[in-house]
Design a protein around this motif. Structure first.
Motif, PDB file in Angstrom:
ATOM      1  N   ILE A   2      27.811  52.446  -4.221  1.00  0.00           N
ATOM      2  CA  ILE A   2      26.598  53.251  -4.358  1.00  0.00           C
ATOM      3  C   ILE A   2      26.738  54.455  -3.436  1.00  0.00           C
ATOM      4  CG2 ILE A   2      24.106  53.346  -3.942  1.00  0.00           C
ATOM      5  CD1 ILE A   2      23.999  50.350  -4.537  1.00  0.00           C
ATOM      6  N   ARG A   3      26.473  55.637  -3.979  1.00  0.00           N
ATOM      7  CA  ARG A   3      26.462  56.852  -3.162  1.00  0.00           C
ATOM      8  C   ARG A   3      25.097  57.523  -3.298  1.00  0.00           C
ATOM      9  NH1 ARG A   3      31.704  57.910  -5.712  1.00  0.00           N
ATOM     10  NH2 ARG A   3      33.393  57.490  -4.245  1.00  0.00           N
ATOM     11  N   ILE A   4      24.612  58.064  -2.181  1.00  0.00           N
ATOM     12  CA  ILE A   4      23.384  58.855  -2.194  1.00  0.00           C
ATOM     13  C   ILE A   4      23.715  60.202  -1.574  1.00  0.00           C
ATOM     14  CG2 ILE A   4      20.997  59.023  -1.383  1.00  0.00           C
ATOM     15  CD1 ILE A   4      20.983  55.957  -1.236  1.00  0.00           C
ATOM     16  N   PHE A   5      23.447  61.276  -2.313  1.00  0.00           N
ATOM     17  CA  PHE A   5      23.780  62.598  -1.783  1.00  0.00           C
ATOM     18  C   PHE A   5      22.646  63.576  -2.022  1.00  0.00           C
ATOM     19  CE2 PHE A   5      26.033  61.452  -5.614  1.00  0.00           C
ATOM     20  CZ  PHE A   5      25.796  62.466  -6.519  1.00  0.00           C
ATOM     21  N   ASP A   6      22.653  64.642  -1.222  1.00  0.00           N
ATOM     22  CA  ASP A   6      21.551  65.604  -1.239  1.00  0.00           C
ATOM     23  C   ASP A   6      21.809  66.722  -2.241  1.00  0.00           C
ATOM     24  OD1 ASP A   6      23.427  67.267  -0.054  1.00  0.00           O
ATOM     25  OD2 ASP A   6      22.606  67.046   1.969  1.00  0.00           O
ATOM     26  N   ALA A   7      20.965  67.753  -2.179  1.00  0.00           N
ATOM     27  CA  ALA A   7      21.056  68.841  -3.152  1.00  0.00           C
ATOM     28  C   ALA A   7      22.357  69.617  -3.048  1.00  0.00           C
ATOM     29  CB  ALA A   7      19.864  69.788  -2.975  1.00  0.00           C
ATOM     30  N   SER A   8      22.974  69.596  -1.869  1.00  0.00           N
ATOM     31  CA  SER A   8      24.257  70.288  -1.693  1.00  0.00           C
ATOM     32  C   SER A   8      25.439  69.411  -2.096  1.00  0.00           C
ATOM     33  CB  SER A   8      24.418  70.737  -0.235  1.00  0.00           C
ATOM     34  OG  SER A   8      24.548  69.607   0.623  1.00  0.00           O
ATOM     35  N   LYS A   9      25.142  68.222  -2.643  1.00  0.00           N
ATOM     36  CA  LYS A   9      26.145  67.249  -3.091  1.00  0.00           C
ATOM     37  C   LYS A   9      26.930  66.631  -1.937  1.00  0.00           C
ATOM     38  CE  LYS A   9      26.780  69.115  -7.738  1.00  0.00           C
ATOM     39  NZ  LYS A   9      27.750  69.545  -8.768  1.00  0.00           N
ATOM     40  N   THR A  10      26.354  66.691  -0.740  1.00  0.00           N
ATOM     41  CA  THR A  10      26.961  66.021   0.410  1.00  0.00           C
ATOM     42  C   THR A  10      26.529  64.561   0.411  1.00  0.00           C
ATOM     43  OG1 THR A  10      26.963  68.033   1.726  1.00  0.00           O
ATOM     44  CG2 THR A  10      27.165  65.953   2.924  1.00  0.00           C
ATOM     45  N   VAL A  11      27.490  63.668   0.499  1.00  0.00           N
ATOM     46  CA  VAL A  11      27.187  62.232   0.488  1.00  0.00           C
ATOM     47  C   VAL A  11      26.562  61.843   1.827  1.00  0.00           C
ATOM     48  CG1 VAL A  11      28.112  59.916   0.219  1.00  0.00           C
ATOM     49  CG2 VAL A  11      29.113  61.806  -1.081  1.00  0.00           C
ATOM     50  N   ILE A  12      25.314  61.385   1.770  1.00  0.00           N
ATOM     51  CA  ILE A  12      24.600  61.007   2.990  1.00  0.00           C
ATOM     52  C   ILE A  12      24.867  59.553   3.349  1.00  0.00           C
ATOM     53  CG2 ILE A  12      22.352  60.929   4.130  1.00  0.00           C
ATOM     54  CD1 ILE A  12      21.319  62.861   2.014  1.00  0.00           C
ATOM     55  N   LYS A  13      24.871  58.699   2.324  1.00  0.00           N
ATOM     56  CA  LYS A  13      25.032  57.270   2.588  1.00  0.00           C
ATOM     57  C   LYS A  13      25.735  56.630   1.413  1.00  0.00           C
ATOM     58  CE  LYS A  13      22.555  53.354   4.567  1.00  0.00           C
ATOM     59  NZ  LYS A  13      21.383  53.021   5.384  1.00  0.00           N
ATOM     60  N   GLU A  14      26.478  55.574   1.694  1.00  0.00           N
ATOM     61  CA  GLU A  14      27.142  54.833   0.624  1.00  0.00           C
ATOM     62  C   GLU A  14      27.196  53.358   0.981  1.00  0.00           C
ATOM     63  OE1 GLU A  14      31.760  55.770   2.007  1.00  0.00           O
ATOM     64  OE2 GLU A  14      30.924  56.740   0.244  1.00  0.00           O
ATOM     65  N   LEU A  15      27.333  52.549  -0.041  1.00  0.00           N
ATOM     66  CA  LEU A  15      27.412  51.099   0.135  1.00  0.00           C
ATOM     67  C   LEU A  15      28.421  50.545  -0.856  1.00  0.00           C
ATOM     68  CD1 LEU A  15      26.258  48.379   1.288  1.00  0.00           C
ATOM     69  CD2 LEU A  15      24.722  48.374  -0.689  1.00  0.00           C
ATOM     70  N   ASP A  16      29.345  49.752  -0.356  1.00  0.00           N
ATOM     71  CA  ASP A  16      30.322  49.073  -1.198  1.00  0.00           C
ATOM     72  C   ASP A  16      29.909  47.620  -1.369  1.00  0.00           C
ATOM     73  OD1 ASP A  16      31.943  51.376  -1.269  1.00  0.00           O
ATOM     74  OD2 ASP A  16      32.904  50.820   0.608  1.00  0.00           O
ATOM     75  N   PHE A  17      30.049  47.112  -2.575  1.00  0.00           N
ATOM     76  CA  PHE A  17      29.753  45.702  -2.797  1.00  0.00           C
ATOM     77  C   PHE A  17      30.596  45.176  -3.962  1.00  0.00           C
ATOM     78  CE2 PHE A  17      26.861  47.989  -5.565  1.00  0.00           C
ATOM     79  CZ  PHE A  17      26.784  47.226  -6.718  1.00  0.00           C
ATOM     80  N   GLN A  18      30.695  43.863  -4.020  1.00  0.00           N
ATOM     81  CA  GLN A  18      31.456  43.197  -5.068  1.00  0.00           C
ATOM     82  C   GLN A  18      30.504  42.433  -5.983  1.00  0.00           C
ATOM     83  OE1 GLN A  18      34.162  40.870  -2.510  1.00  0.00           O
ATOM     84  NE2 GLN A  18      35.840  41.935  -3.525  1.00  0.00           N
ATOM     85  N   VAL A  19      30.869  42.382  -7.242  1.00  0.00           N
ATOM     86  CA  VAL A  19      30.170  41.535  -8.197  1.00  0.00           C
ATOM     87  C   VAL A  19      31.084  40.353  -8.508  1.00  0.00           C
ATOM     88  CG1 VAL A  19      29.201  41.354 -10.509  1.00  0.00           C
ATOM     89  CG2 VAL A  19      28.867  43.448  -9.187  1.00  0.00           C
ATOM     90  N   LEU A  20      30.559  39.147  -8.287  1.00  0.00           N
ATOM     91  CA  LEU A  20      31.340  37.925  -8.469  1.00  0.00           C
ATOM     92  C   LEU A  20      30.764  37.094  -9.607  1.00  0.00           C
ATOM     93  CD1 LEU A  20      31.521  36.876  -4.701  1.00  0.00           C
ATOM     94  CD2 LEU A  20      33.193  38.251  -5.956  1.00  0.00           C
ATOM     95  N   ALA A  21      31.625  36.283 -10.207  1.00  0.00           N
ATOM     96  CA  ALA A  21      31.166  35.332 -11.223  1.00  0.00           C
ATOM     97  C   ALA A  21      30.667  34.082 -10.516  1.00  0.00           C
ATOM     98  CB  ALA A  21      32.302  34.994 -12.180  1.00  0.00           C
ATOM     99  N   ARG A  22      29.443  33.674 -10.797  1.00  0.00           N
ATOM    100  CA  ARG A  22      28.863  32.544 -10.064  1.00  0.00           C
ATOM    101  C   ARG A  22      29.632  31.251 -10.324  1.00  0.00           C
ATOM    102  NH1 ARG A  22      24.216  31.747  -7.390  1.00  0.00           N
ATOM    103  NH2 ARG A  22      23.323  33.716  -8.126  1.00  0.00           N
ATOM    104  N   ASP A  23      30.009  30.978 -11.570  1.00  0.00           N
ATOM    105  CA  ASP A  23      30.749  29.754 -11.874  1.00  0.00           C
ATOM    106  C   ASP A  23      32.062  29.711 -11.120  1.00  0.00           C
ATOM    107  OD1 ASP A  23      28.727  29.005 -13.544  1.00  0.00           O
ATOM    108  OD2 ASP A  23      29.723  29.679 -15.385  1.00  0.00           O
TER     109      ASP A  23
END
Length: 280
Positions: free
Chosen positions: A240-261
């Motif tokens: 996930i990236r969040i950036f402002d009007a100048s397209k500068t990335v302010i914050k980001e978050l990395d995560f994984q999606v796993l299969a529950r089984d």
């Protein structure tokens, strides 16, 4: 006493003047509040892993009150991308590609390279031959080869002469042969060249890895509370990236999606839970 009273009146006047100027700038739209990463709360996902058997609701909260009124006119942008292991358009690359297609993998280059504080770049394909993308790929492997060559030469010098074991060593006054002094100068030049190459490589590395990204969501944040249902995601790595009007990335978050089984089966086979592994 009179002097203190005068100083107090002057100080009060300065504060009131500054406040009036600040308010005037706000009213005129000239004041711009700059958000920090801490003022953007990614409330969901809560952890760095989620399961693929239920919808994911991305939730963002802006806690800077000064920024609330500006979100409508200057919204933030949020993107969700999936980081693929293989290049999605590898089969469409032409004869200008200078490396085997089998080498086109994000795994060796990934290392969760951060883009926070940088400009979010968007690559628009200029033709059906992926000319710009091919150039990025060729440049990435060319610079990587240069870095590997410099590392090999530096390691050889370290192994033979133990240069890196010497701290603040003055080679000009040392009682060593001319060949050793020449080797030392070459060693220093290689170190400098390696540092420069790594700086340039970090930029092409970001561009290279962006070729492996598949956009799942791109949206605007124009209110202090943002909620978006992105559905059930496939297994894999996401950012996930969040950036402002100048397209500068302010914050980001990395995560994984796993299969529950699969996660449950792993937990049965391994006493260390998959959640603990995901955090490590």
């Amino acid at each position: 006493m009179l002097l203190k009273k005068c100083l107090f009146m002057i100080l009060t006047g300065v504060i009131m003047l500054a406040a009036s100027i600040s308010m005037a700038n706000v009213d005129s739209g000239e004041y711009t509040s700059v958000l920090s990463p801490d003022e953007i709360i990614i409330a969901e996902p809560v952890t760095d892993h989620v399961f693929n058997d239920k919808d994911l609701y991305i939730t963002i909260n802006i806690i800077d009150a000064d920024f609330f009124s500006k979100l409508m006119d200057n919204p933030l942008t949020i993107s969700l991308v999936k980081l693929e292991d293989t290049l999605p358009f590898a089969d469409d690359l032409g004869e200008d590609l200078r490396v085997p297609v089998v080498k086109l993998s994000s795994g060796a280059a990934m290392e969760w390279l951060s883009t926070a504080g940088l400009t979010e770049e968007e690559y628009v394909r200029t033709d059906d031959k992926y000319t710009a993308e091919t150039q990025i790929i060729n440049q990435y492997f060319q610079q990587l080869e240069i870095i590997n060559t410099l590392n090999t030469q530096i390691n050889a010098a370290v192994s033979k002469y133990r240069f890196n074991a010497v701290d603040d060593f003055d080679m000009d006054t040392a009682e060593v042969s001319a060949d050793v002094k020449e080797a030392y100068q070459t060693y220093i030049q290689h170190l400098s060249a390696l540092a420069e190459q790594k700086r340039a490589f970090s930029e092409i590395q970001r561009k290279y890895l962006k070729l492996f990204e598949v956009i799942c969501l791109k949206d605007t944040i124009n209110s202090p509370s943002y909620l978006k249902d992105v559905g059930m995601l496939d297994e894999g790595d996401y950012r996930i990236r969040i950036f402002d009007a100048s397209k500068t990335v302010i914050k980001e978050l990395d995560f994984q999606v796993l299969a529950r089984d699969k996660a449950i089966n792993d937990m049965i086979a391994d006493p260390i839970s998959v959640e603990d592994k995901a955090k490590n």
